[in-house]
Design a protein around this motif. Structure first.
Motif, PDB file in Angstrom:
ATOM      1  N   ILE A   4       0.832  -1.206   0.000  1.00  0.00           N
ATOM      2  CA  ILE A   4       0.000   0.000   0.000  1.00  0.00           C
ATOM      3  C   ILE A   4       0.862   1.249   0.000  1.00  0.00           C
ATOM      4  O   ILE A   4       0.559   2.263  -0.612  1.00  0.00           O
ATOM      5  CB  ILE A   4      -0.906  -0.025   1.253  1.00  0.00           C
ATOM      6  N   ALA A   5       2.000   1.157   0.661  1.00  0.00           N
ATOM      7  CA  ALA A   5       2.805   2.350   0.858  1.00  0.00           C
ATOM      8  C   ALA A   5       3.501   2.786  -0.422  1.00  0.00           C
ATOM      9  O   ALA A   5       3.917   3.927  -0.555  1.00  0.00           O
ATOM     10  CB  ALA A   5       3.833   2.093   1.937  1.00  0.00           C
ATOM     11  N   LEU A   7       2.254   3.218  -3.213  1.00  0.00           N
ATOM     12  CA  LEU A   7       1.405   3.959  -4.130  1.00  0.00           C
ATOM     13  C   LEU A   7       1.542   5.461  -3.914  1.00  0.00           C
ATOM     14  O   LEU A   7       1.710   5.916  -2.802  1.00  0.00           O
ATOM     15  CB  LEU A   7      -0.049   3.537  -3.927  1.00  0.00           C
ATOM     16  N   ALA A   9      -0.764   7.854  -4.387  1.00  0.00           N
ATOM     17  CA  ALA A   9      -1.915   8.510  -3.793  1.00  0.00           C
ATOM     18  C   ALA A   9      -1.915   8.272  -2.293  1.00  0.00           C
ATOM     19  O   ALA A   9      -2.002   7.159  -1.839  1.00  0.00           O
ATOM     20  CB  ALA A   9      -3.195   7.957  -4.402  1.00  0.00           C
TER      21      ALA A   9
END
Lengths: 294, 327, 341
Positions: A4-5, A7, A9
């Motif tokens: 997740i990190a 990305l 956004a």
């Protein structure tokens, strides 16, 4: 597992810190005004021995009750003492009393409040004692202390501090009780945090914000109370120039020498106002709900 | 993986757990009325197993979790971790046990101290147990960050700078730090959006495989519990009414309450019109729970006996225990 | 076919754009949203937190702070009448009367110091100019309508004396007391337990059949959507990304975000169908972009497995891809592949 990190956004990236100077200037201009006035008054008072044009207590009968002019910028009193010099020295008394009262009542209140918030048994006892203390009028306490001891600034500080303590205790106790229920405190216990660290890292830091704000209000209140105790003759001994004393002496001549009351009155009002502005600003700044309103 | 309902040598075994909260009125008020939050709960969790604990709000499922963690003291009953009774351990002995047993809370906003950095939060367990030097701790924290899908550079940030899902990852990293064998998840994904919820569920399942963790997964979302659990226990008003391997429970629910719960969940299938067992009324107050079977006031099948006699958990199929007179 | 029954919809929202001004920058919480509902129809707006679904409802109700803090543009026609142009006084007479709203948390929208009978009667009195007696009679009728037991004694109770499910019923009773033509329901069952949620959803369906109210139901729960909706609008980052009938949407989703959402929810009964072995859920990696840092092309591109250069550069238009099925995706035909392993 997708990272997740990695990305780009990232909705949660915060803007500049809310403590950044430019942000304070933009969002809390009144706090800045208050802070500047207070700092200026403090510096000028501290430098009184060098800034004051005359000795604040030396009598000079020839020049008594002189209106403001180029020799005496703020005029003189009934004994010919320079008002400006007396105000500068008087500011030292106000600051000293305000700071000491704020510091002592906060520290003592914090200690008692944490104990009350954490130990059910101590709570019942301590809070009744605090209720009792709150019921004593500050002026009566000051008069009583003055009659059993010699008038001094120390006694004034004690007399003002005692009735302030219960207010701090109540605040701290309420905050500690609510923090204890926070999930992060339970989480800290679950990861084996010992009590001293729990207090130091989890409970106290989260108590501090409301306490700092409260301390500024106590500061402002103490400055005022010192002045009215002195005005009533149960405060700072008359030989020490404090704003309350100056006003008390000046009130006899107010019809012919208004400056004796006006200028110390302005100084007093300005200092109380500036501290309150600072406190209001701090309250907004330290309250995440108010500062998050972006 | 244990398929049956009875665990041979469980990691966690809870017997007859009771927690009543007195309702106090005033300072010296008589503590007369009591909230029967947990009323005789027994459960066991095997090594590497996930037990799902479901029920509606107020059924006592979160209290069960907190009592097991000894964040709340039980009124009676025993809690045994790996065969050792931990019910009455003092604070010091309990600290040692906490390394084995951790918790992830529901609310990713209130479970992290707002005035500590993410790195301090995840590294605090190491400080508490004096593990490693400063540099070693920093390395361990960085490794934990990477393991839960965060970047090590984010260690210096404060909780409010993270999104809800990222904060829940921080909570998981903190729980993992001491290498526990059991993690109690108190609604760990309930506050998250569905897409983020899937990320966190997957992470928890991956970690279970990797470290052989056991989970007590407390939640109200039946689909989530079915997905993550091996066995599922259903609670109603402080009691477990059914416990079974998940496949059994979801295919052939034994208790009328389980049946009603399953029928109440709206399915993401537009044409799936199901037989509806809409329960009447609300959950009764846990201060004065109904006599007999606590569910009888809402049960569509209730008979006279249900109001008088309390049903006990009985095995009705392999591994499936149900507390109902009618099965 | 997918078109609503009535030719003229009761509520028609056209190009709705709601912006909040923060430090001189206009942030579009809702951007170019259009939808319509007809009599007796239920439209679901689905999306995750921050997608703009609640703000849309508040914009339609005109319950947002006035400019300059917030600007609402576009057109909202209620029964043929443009309501964005109405004065605040005119709006007050419509709100709770022709159009009402129910909120997620009933406690925040009920007045805690007044009995529930009084609250409903007051609304009837104000909007329909009736007497107190008539207002209370209507209140009683409404409480019975929403199946509150012992309705007569409940009239005299205060909100805190009711359970969560009962409060939500009271909210619905209040919202329907003046027989609105349109009801906006913002996550009306999210705070409730499943058994209570089932009761409330059933109640809403029954009431709709009895009164013909058009319902706009805002939710994040695809189960609720499948159960309640006739048509569905999927929102992402302030925009409508897909719209279809409920069957079409679930059978043939035409946007990767919709596909991702469906893949990321655990299915009830999965263990029965697939056995006891546990599988991984499909994930949508990453998180919703911040309003301050919207990607230049498709807002979903950074999280989308199908994203190409074109997606990152150019925003896909919302177009009708199949009859009655609109999607804003360059690769809508391949949307079903948009599952992250």
């Amino acid at each position: 597992m997708t990272d997740i990190a990695a990305l780009p956004a990232d909705a949660a990236v915060a803007g500049p810190s809310r403590f950044a100077f430019s942000r304070i200037l933009r969002r809390h201009p009144t706090m800045l005004v208050g802070g500047v006035i207070l700092v200026v008054m403090a510096v000028v008072s501290l430098l009184a021995p060098w800034l004051a044009p005359y000795d604040p207590i030396e009598l000079n009968v020839v020049d008594r009750l002189r209106p403001p002019d180029e020799d005496y910028l703020l005029g003189t009193d009934a004994y010919g003492r320079d008002m400006l010099s007396r105000l500068l020295y008087g500011g030292r008394v106000s600051l000293a009393v305000g700071l000491c009262v704020a510091a002592f009542s906060t520290v003592l209140g914090l200690l008692i409040g944490v104990v009350a918030g954490y130990y059910r048994l101590a709570d019942a006892l301590l809070m009744r004692v605090m209720d009792g203390l709150m019921a004593i009028p500050g002026i009566l306490l000051a008069i009583a202390l003055m009659t059993v001891t010699r008038a001094s600034i120390e006694v004034v500080i004690v007399a003002i501090t005692i009735p302030e303590i219960p207010r701090v205790v109540r605040l701290v106790r309420a905050v500690v009780l609510s923090i204890r229920e926070q999930t992060y405190v339970q989480a800290a216990v679950a990861i084996g945090t010992r009590f001293p660290r729990l207090l130091r890292k989890h409970i106290l830091p989260n108590t501090l914000a409301p306490l700092v704000v409260q301390a500024t209000y106590i500061f402002a209140h103490a400055v005022l109370v010192e002045a009215y105790l002195s005005f009533l003759g149960v405060g700072t001994p008359p030989e020490i120039p404090s704003w309350g004393n100056v006003i008390a002496e000046g009130r006899l001549y107010v019809q012919i020498a208004f400056w004796q009351v006006l200028f110390p009155g302005i100084a007093l009002a300005l200092m109380v106002l500036s501290i309150n502005l600072l406190g209001d600003g701090l309250r907004d700044l330290l309250d995440p709900r108010l500062s998050r309103r972006a | 993986m244990p398929e049956g309902g009875i665990v041979a040598s469980p990691l966690l075994e809870v017997r007859d757990l009771v927690k009543h909260f007195p309702i106090r009125r005033g300072l010296f008020g008589r503590a007369g009325a009591r909230v029967h939050a947990v009323d005789g709960v027994s459960l066991a969790i095997g090594h590497g197993e996930t037990l799902g604990l479901v029920g509606e709000s107020g059924c006592g499922k979160s209290t069960v979790g907190k009592v097991i963690l000894r964040l709340i003291e039980p009124t009676s009953g025993t809690i045994a971790l790996d065969g050792r009774d931990i019910t009455t351990l003092d604070t010091g002995a309990m600290r040692a046990v906490r390394q084995q047993m951790q918790v992830v809370f529901q609310d990713p906003y209130s479970s992290l101290n707002p005035r500590m950095t993410a790195g301090e939060i995840v590294g605090e367990p190491f400080i508490n147990y004096a593990i490693g030097t400063g540099a070693e701790r920093a390395e361990k924290v960085a490794a934990l960050f990477r393991r839960v899908g965060l970047r090590a550079e984010q260690m210096a940030r404060y909780p409010h700078e993270f999104s809800g899902g990222q904060r829940q990852r921080l909570g998981i990293a903190r729980a993992l730090a001491l290498g526990p064998r059991l993690i109690i998840g108190d609604e760990p994904v309930s506050a998250l959006d569905v897409s983020v919820q899937a990320q966190v569920i997957n992470l928890m399942m991956d970690l279970q495989e990797e470290y052989g963790l056991s989970y007590l997964f407390i939640a109200h979302d039946l689909a989530v519990v079915e997905h993550i659990s091996h066995r599922v226990a259903v609670m109603y008003l402080g009691k477990i009414v059914e416990v079974a391997p998940k496949r059994t429970l979801f295919a052939t629910p034994g208790h009328p309450y389980t049946e009603a719960l399953l029928a109440s969940v709206p399915l993401p299938k537009p044409r799936a019109r199901r037989k509806r067992v809409t329960l009447r009324g609300d959950v009764p107050s846990p201060v004065s729970p109904p006599s007999g079977c606590r569910f009888h006031t809402r049960c569509p099948y209730a008979v006279a006996r249900c109001a008088q006699e309390e049903p006990l958990l009985r095995e009705i199929a392999p591994g499936q225990q149900v507390a109902c007179h009618l099965r | 076919m997918a078109t609503p029954v009535d030719a003229a919809p009761l509520l028609a929202v056209e190009g709705l754009r709601t912006s909040f001004v923060d430090e001189g920058v206009a942030l579009h919480a809702v951007d170019g949203l259009s939808f319509s509902v007809g009599r007796g129809e239920t439209l679901c707006i689905v999306g995750e937190s921050g997608c703009g679904k609640s703000v849309s409802a508040l914009s339609v109700m005109r319950l947002l702070p006035p400019p300059p803090a917030c600007r609402v543009e576009g057109s909202v026609r209620l029964d043929g009448r443009e309501i964005l142009a109405l004065s605040e006084a005119e709006m007050r007479s419509i709100r709770g009367n022709t159009i009402s709203m129910i909120f997620q948390e009933p406690m925040t929208s009920l007045n805690p110091v007044v009995t529930i009978g009084y609250q409903i009667a007051e609304a009837v009195r104000q909007h329909e100019g009736r007497s107190w007696a008539e207002g209370y009679a209507r209140a009683l009728e409404m409480l019975r309508l929403v199946r509150i037991p012992e309705a007569e004694s409940r009239l005299k109770q205060y909100p805190h004396q009711l359970s969560g499910g009962m409060r939500q019923r009271v909210m619905i009773a209040m919202a329907l007391a003046c027989r609105p033509k349109v009801l906006l329901a913002d996550e009306p069952t999210t705070a409730l337990d499943v058994t209570i949620q089932a009761q409330i959803l059933e109640l809403m369906r029954e009431l709709q059949e009895e009164t013909g109210t058009a319902i706009v139901l805002i939710t994040h729960d695809l189960g609720v959507v499948a159960e309640m909706a006739r048509r569905v609008v999927v929102m992402y980052a302030g925009r409508k990304v897909e719209e279809a009938t409920v069957d079409d949407l679930f059978d043939r989703p035409a946007h990767p975000y919709t596909v991702g959402l469906m893949g990321s929810i655990p299915q009830l009964g999965s263990s029965v169908e697939e056995g006891a072995a546990r599988r991984r859920l499909a994930e949508i990696p990453g998180i919703v972009p911040s309003l301050r840092a919207m990607p230049s092309g498709c807002a979903f591109a950074p999280r989308c497995p199908l994203a190409t250069e074109r997606c990152r550069a150019e925003m896909p238009p919302l177009e009708e891809r199949r009859p009655g099925h609109r999607s804003a995706c360059w690769h809508w035909e391949r949307a079903a592949e948009a599952i992250h392993a």
